[in-house]
Design a protein around this motif. Structure first.
Motif, PDB file in Angstrom:
ATOM      1  N   PRO A  14       0.808  -1.232   0.000  1.00 53.26           N
ATOM      2  CA  PRO A  14       0.000   0.000   0.000  1.00 53.26           C
ATOM      3  C   PRO A  14       0.837   1.275   0.000  1.00 53.26           C
ATOM      4  CG  PRO A  14      -0.888  -1.594   1.548  1.00 53.26           C
ATOM      5  CD  PRO A  14       0.444  -2.137   1.108  1.00 53.26           C
ATOM      6  N   LEU A  15       1.929   1.263   0.761  1.00 53.45           N
ATOM      7  CA  LEU A  15       2.797   2.445   0.799  1.00 53.45           C
ATOM      8  C   LEU A  15       3.597   2.579  -0.484  1.00 53.45           C
ATOM      9  CD1 LEU A  15       4.026   2.254   4.498  1.00 53.45           C
ATOM     10  CD2 LEU A  15       2.422   3.888   3.510  1.00 53.45           C
ATOM     11  N   ASN A  16       3.964   1.450  -1.101  1.00 53.74           N
ATOM     12  CA  ASN A  16       4.655   1.501  -2.390  1.00 53.74           C
ATOM     13  C   ASN A  16       3.788   2.181  -3.446  1.00 53.74           C
ATOM     14  OD1 ASN A  16       6.856   0.168  -1.334  1.00 53.74           O
ATOM     15  ND2 ASN A  16       6.296  -1.840  -2.143  1.00 53.74           N
ATOM     16  N   LEU A  17       2.491   1.923  -3.395  1.00 58.17           N
ATOM     17  CA  LEU A  17       1.565   2.542  -4.354  1.00 58.17           C
ATOM     18  C   LEU A  17       1.263   3.988  -3.968  1.00 58.17           C
ATOM     19  CD1 LEU A  17      -0.940  -0.432  -4.860  1.00 58.17           C
ATOM     20  CD2 LEU A  17       0.952   0.264  -6.349  1.00 58.17           C
ATOM     21  N   ALA A  18       1.136   4.233  -2.667  1.00 56.75           N
ATOM     22  CA  ALA A  18       0.789   5.577  -2.198  1.00 56.75           C
ATOM     23  C   ALA A  18       1.881   6.592  -2.507  1.00 56.75           C
ATOM     24  CB  ALA A  18       0.511   5.547  -0.702  1.00 56.75           C
ATOM     25  N   VAL A  19       3.136   6.133  -2.602  1.00 57.07           N
ATOM     26  CA  VAL A  19       4.242   7.055  -2.834  1.00 57.07           C
ATOM     27  C   VAL A  19       4.419   7.400  -4.314  1.00 57.07           C
ATOM     28  CG1 VAL A  19       6.183   5.443  -3.221  1.00 57.07           C
ATOM     29  CG2 VAL A  19       6.559   7.536  -1.906  1.00 57.07           C
ATOM     30  N   LEU A  20       3.599   6.805  -5.176  1.00 54.32           N
ATOM     31  CA  LEU A  20       3.699   7.066  -6.619  1.00 54.32           C
ATOM     32  C   LEU A  20       3.658   8.561  -6.964  1.00 54.32           C
ATOM     33  CD1 LEU A  20       1.907   5.070  -9.444  1.00 54.32           C
ATOM     34  CD2 LEU A  20       2.047   7.543  -9.520  1.00 54.32           C
ATOM     35  N   PRO A  21       2.656   9.337  -6.483  1.00 52.72           N
ATOM     36  CA  PRO A  21       2.644  10.772  -6.838  1.00 52.72           C
ATOM     37  C   PRO A  21       3.886  11.503  -6.362  1.00 52.72           C
ATOM     38  CG  PRO A  21       0.541  10.084  -5.886  1.00 52.72           C
ATOM     39  CD  PRO A  21       1.511   8.966  -5.649  1.00 52.72           C
ATOM     40  N   TRP A  22       4.385  11.101  -5.197  1.00 51.64           N
ATOM     41  CA  TRP A  22       5.576  11.741  -4.642  1.00 51.64           C
ATOM     42  C   TRP A  22       6.798  11.463  -5.517  1.00 51.64           C
ATOM     43  CZ3 TRP A  22       6.814  11.140   1.295  1.00 51.64           C
ATOM     44  CH2 TRP A  22       7.745  12.113   1.672  1.00 51.64           C
ATOM     45  N   GLY A  23       6.943  10.222  -5.956  1.00 48.35           N
ATOM     46  CA  GLY A  23       8.058   9.886  -6.834  1.00 48.35           C
ATOM     47  C   GLY A  23       7.966  10.591  -8.175  1.00 48.35           C
ATOM     48  N   LEU A  24       6.754  10.650  -8.737  1.00 47.43           N
ATOM     49  CA  LEU A  24       6.548  11.380  -9.993  1.00 47.43           C
ATOM     50  C   LEU A  24       6.959  12.842  -9.833  1.00 47.43           C
ATOM     51  CD1 LEU A  24       3.054  10.070 -11.199  1.00 47.43           C
ATOM     52  CD2 LEU A  24       5.298   9.458 -12.121  1.00 47.43           C
ATOM     53  N   LEU A  25       6.583  13.430  -8.704  1.00 43.09           N
ATOM     54  CA  LEU A  25       6.906  14.833  -8.457  1.00 43.09           C
ATOM     55  C   LEU A  25       8.407  15.048  -8.354  1.00 43.09           C
ATOM     56  CD1 LEU A  25       5.706  17.624  -7.918  1.00 43.09           C
ATOM     57  CD2 LEU A  25       5.649  17.056  -5.484  1.00 43.09           C
ATOM     58  N   CYS A  26       9.104  14.163  -7.634  1.00 41.47           N
ATOM     59  CA  CYS A  26      10.561  14.297  -7.484  1.00 41.47           C
ATOM     60  C   CYS A  26      11.267  14.197  -8.832  1.00 41.47           C
ATOM     61  CB  CYS A  26      11.083  13.216  -6.540  1.00 41.47           C
ATOM     62  SG  CYS A  26      11.036  13.669  -4.795  1.00 41.47           S
ATOM     63  N   GLY A  27      10.881  13.186  -9.626  1.00 44.60           N
ATOM     64  CA  GLY A  27      11.528  13.001 -10.927  1.00 44.60           C
ATOM     65  C   GLY A  27      11.260  14.143 -11.873  1.00 44.60           C
ATOM     66  N   ALA A 132      10.665  -5.583   2.966  1.00 47.07           N
ATOM     67  CA  ALA A 132       9.751  -4.442   3.007  1.00 47.07           C
ATOM     68  C   ALA A 132      10.480  -3.155   2.615  1.00 47.07           C
ATOM     69  CB  ALA A 132       9.140  -4.305   4.398  1.00 47.07           C
ATOM     70  N   GLY A 133      11.638  -2.914   3.227  1.00 47.51           N
ATOM     71  CA  GLY A 133      12.403  -1.714   2.907  1.00 47.51           C
ATOM     72  C   GLY A 133      12.931  -1.722   1.492  1.00 47.51           C
ATOM     73  N   GLY A 134      13.399  -2.889   1.029  1.00 48.48           N
ATOM     74  CA  GLY A 134      13.926  -2.992  -0.328  1.00 48.48           C
ATOM     75  C   GLY A 134      12.864  -2.784  -1.386  1.00 48.48           C
ATOM     76  N   SER A 135      11.650  -3.285  -1.135  1.00 44.69           N
ATOM     77  CA  SER A 135      10.574  -3.101  -2.101  1.00 44.69           C
ATOM     78  C   SER A 135      10.171  -1.632  -2.200  1.00 44.69           C
ATOM     79  CB  SER A 135       9.363  -3.961  -1.729  1.00 44.69           C
ATOM     80  OG  SER A 135       8.724  -3.483  -0.555  1.00 44.69           O
ATOM     81  N   PHE A 136      10.232  -0.927  -1.056  1.00 46.33           N
ATOM     82  CA  PHE A 136       9.917   0.502  -1.089  1.00 46.33           C
ATOM     83  C   PHE A 136      10.997   1.267  -1.858  1.00 46.33           C
ATOM     84  CE2 PHE A 136       9.681   4.827   0.542  1.00 46.33           C
ATOM     85  CZ  PHE A 136       8.323   5.075   0.456  1.00 46.33           C
ATOM     86  N   TYR A 137      12.241   0.883  -1.672  1.00 48.59           N
ATOM     87  CA  TYR A 137      13.348   1.505  -2.407  1.00 48.59           C
ATOM     88  C   TYR A 137      13.176   1.299  -3.908  1.00 48.59           C
ATOM     89  CZ  TYR A 137      18.209   2.204  -3.984  1.00 48.59           C
ATOM     90  OH  TYR A 137      19.340   2.625  -4.643  1.00 48.59           O
ATOM     91  N   LEU A 138      12.823   0.091  -4.305  1.00 45.33           N
ATOM     92  CA  LEU A 138      12.616  -0.203  -5.722  1.00 45.33           C
ATOM     93  C   LEU A 138      11.445   0.611  -6.268  1.00 45.33           C
ATOM     94  CD1 LEU A 138      13.265  -1.858  -8.248  1.00 45.33           C
ATOM     95  CD2 LEU A 138      11.747  -3.649  -7.368  1.00 45.33           C
ATOM     96  N   ALA A 139      10.334   0.650  -5.526  1.00 43.61           N
ATOM     97  CA  ALA A 139       9.165   1.400  -5.977  1.00 43.61           C
ATOM     98  C   ALA A 139       9.501   2.886  -6.115  1.00 43.61           C
ATOM     99  CB  ALA A 139       8.007   1.201  -5.001  1.00 43.61           C
ATOM    100  N   TRP A 140      10.245   3.413  -5.147  1.00 39.72           N
ATOM    101  CA  TRP A 140      10.611   4.826  -5.186  1.00 39.72           C
ATOM    102  C   TRP A 140      11.406   5.157  -6.451  1.00 39.72           C
ATOM    103  CZ3 TRP A 140       9.361   9.337  -3.535  1.00 39.72           C
ATOM    104  CH2 TRP A 140      10.262  10.403  -3.576  1.00 39.72           C
ATOM    105  N   ASN A 141      12.317   4.296  -6.818  1.00 45.61           N
ATOM    106  CA  ASN A 141      13.125   4.546  -7.999  1.00 45.61           C
ATOM    107  C   ASN A 141      12.333   4.346  -9.284  1.00 45.61           C
ATOM    108  OD1 ASN A 141      16.220   5.086  -7.526  1.00 45.61           O
ATOM    109  ND2 ASN A 141      15.564   3.743  -5.874  1.00 45.61           N
ATOM    110  N   VAL A 142      11.406   3.400  -9.289  1.00 45.57           N
ATOM    111  CA  VAL A 142      10.550   3.211 -10.468  1.00 45.57           C
ATOM    112  C   VAL A 142       9.669   4.434 -10.679  1.00 45.57           C
ATOM    113  CG1 VAL A 142       8.633   1.879 -11.422  1.00 45.57           C
ATOM    114  CG2 VAL A 142      10.569   0.697 -10.369  1.00 45.57           C
ATOM    115  N   TRP A 143       9.032   4.928  -9.604  1.00 45.49           N
ATOM    116  CA  TRP A 143       8.164   6.106  -9.741  1.00 45.49           C
ATOM    117  C   TRP A 143       8.983   7.341 -10.111  1.00 45.49           C
ATOM    118  CZ3 TRP A 143       4.948   2.864 -10.441  1.00 45.49           C
ATOM    119  CH2 TRP A 143       4.334   2.043  -9.508  1.00 45.49           C
TER     120      TRP A 143
END
Length: 227
Positions: A14-27, A132-143
């Motif tokens: 859920p947090l990996n998906l929720a951080v999508l807008p934040w990652g888009l904004l950073c990139g 858990a932490g690694g999946s969030f790191y991967l999601a953050w970089n994908v977004w």
């Protein structure tokens, strides 16, 4: 082992998906402020701190001094030092091969998973934390990558209100942790004081409100423990 891996992925999803807008904004923000695609992606790969990245991009675009950049990002990221101190007793006896990766992955999101009294105890729980932490790191970089692509072909994404995702995620992380009166009062004092500091445009309002909130919580907790 498989159960720990699966649970780590599912709990963080859920947090990996929720951080999508934040990652888009950073990139996208990095691209729109003159960063190359490689520089923007490396910032997420190496820094891995959303709020610090956003502020750093803005300061670098405005050609702020190195000292201003370092002090500002240090203040914003100082809470991670507190996270490390909070879980120190659970990790101090672990080998460096566990402590190193978990320290790197210890974001706000992973720390929210660290309150259980048995967190990080035993190999399976360590694997759970790393997954858990690694999946969030991967999601953050994908977004972030998607944001980099979007920033090159779409208009300014900051006008879409994506920054609200930052507030929404922190609210979702904080609310479950409000378990007693001292914590509730700490949150209320911090929230009310930052609103006041914003109205008077106090430059260090964020730091001051955090200190006021923590002091309130500490005093109330100390009184509760004595009674």
């Amino acid at each position: 082992m498989k159960v720990a891996i699966k649970k780590g992925l599912l709990d963080m999803l859920p947090l990996n998906l929720a951080v999508l807008p934040w990652g888009l904004l950073c990139g996208s923000l990095a691209i729109q402020n003159g960063f190359t695609a490689l520089e923007a992606q490396l910032m997420s790969v190496l820094v891995f701190a959303g709020s610090a990245q956003l502020v750093a991009v803005e300061l670098m675009a405005k050609e702020a001094s190195l000292l201003t950049l370092m002090v500002t990002t240090f203040i914003i990221s100082a809470r991670h030092l507190l996270y490390g101190l909070a879980i120190r007793n659970k990790m101090v006896d672990k080998p460096l091969r566990w402590r190193g990766p978990i320290a790197f992955f210890l974001t706000d999101e992973l720390f929210a998973f660290s309150h259980h009294h048995r967190a990080y105890q035993g190999k399976l729980r360590l694997v759970y934390a790393l997954v858990a932490g690694g999946s969030f790191y991967l999601a953050w970089n994908v977004w972030t990558f998607f944001g980099i692509v979007a920033g090159q072909f779409l208009p300014d994404l900051t006008n879409l209100g994506l920054d609200f995702a930052i507030a929404a995620i922190f609210i979702a992380l904080v609310v479950p942790g409000v378990s007693n009166l001292p914590v509730l009062c700490a949150c209320l004092v911090s929230g009310i004081s930052i609103l006041y500091f914003k109205t008077i445009q106090f430059e260090f309002g964020l730091v001051a409100s955090a200190l006021l909130g923590m002091s309130t919580g500490y005093v109330l907790q100390a009184k509760e423990d004595k009674s």
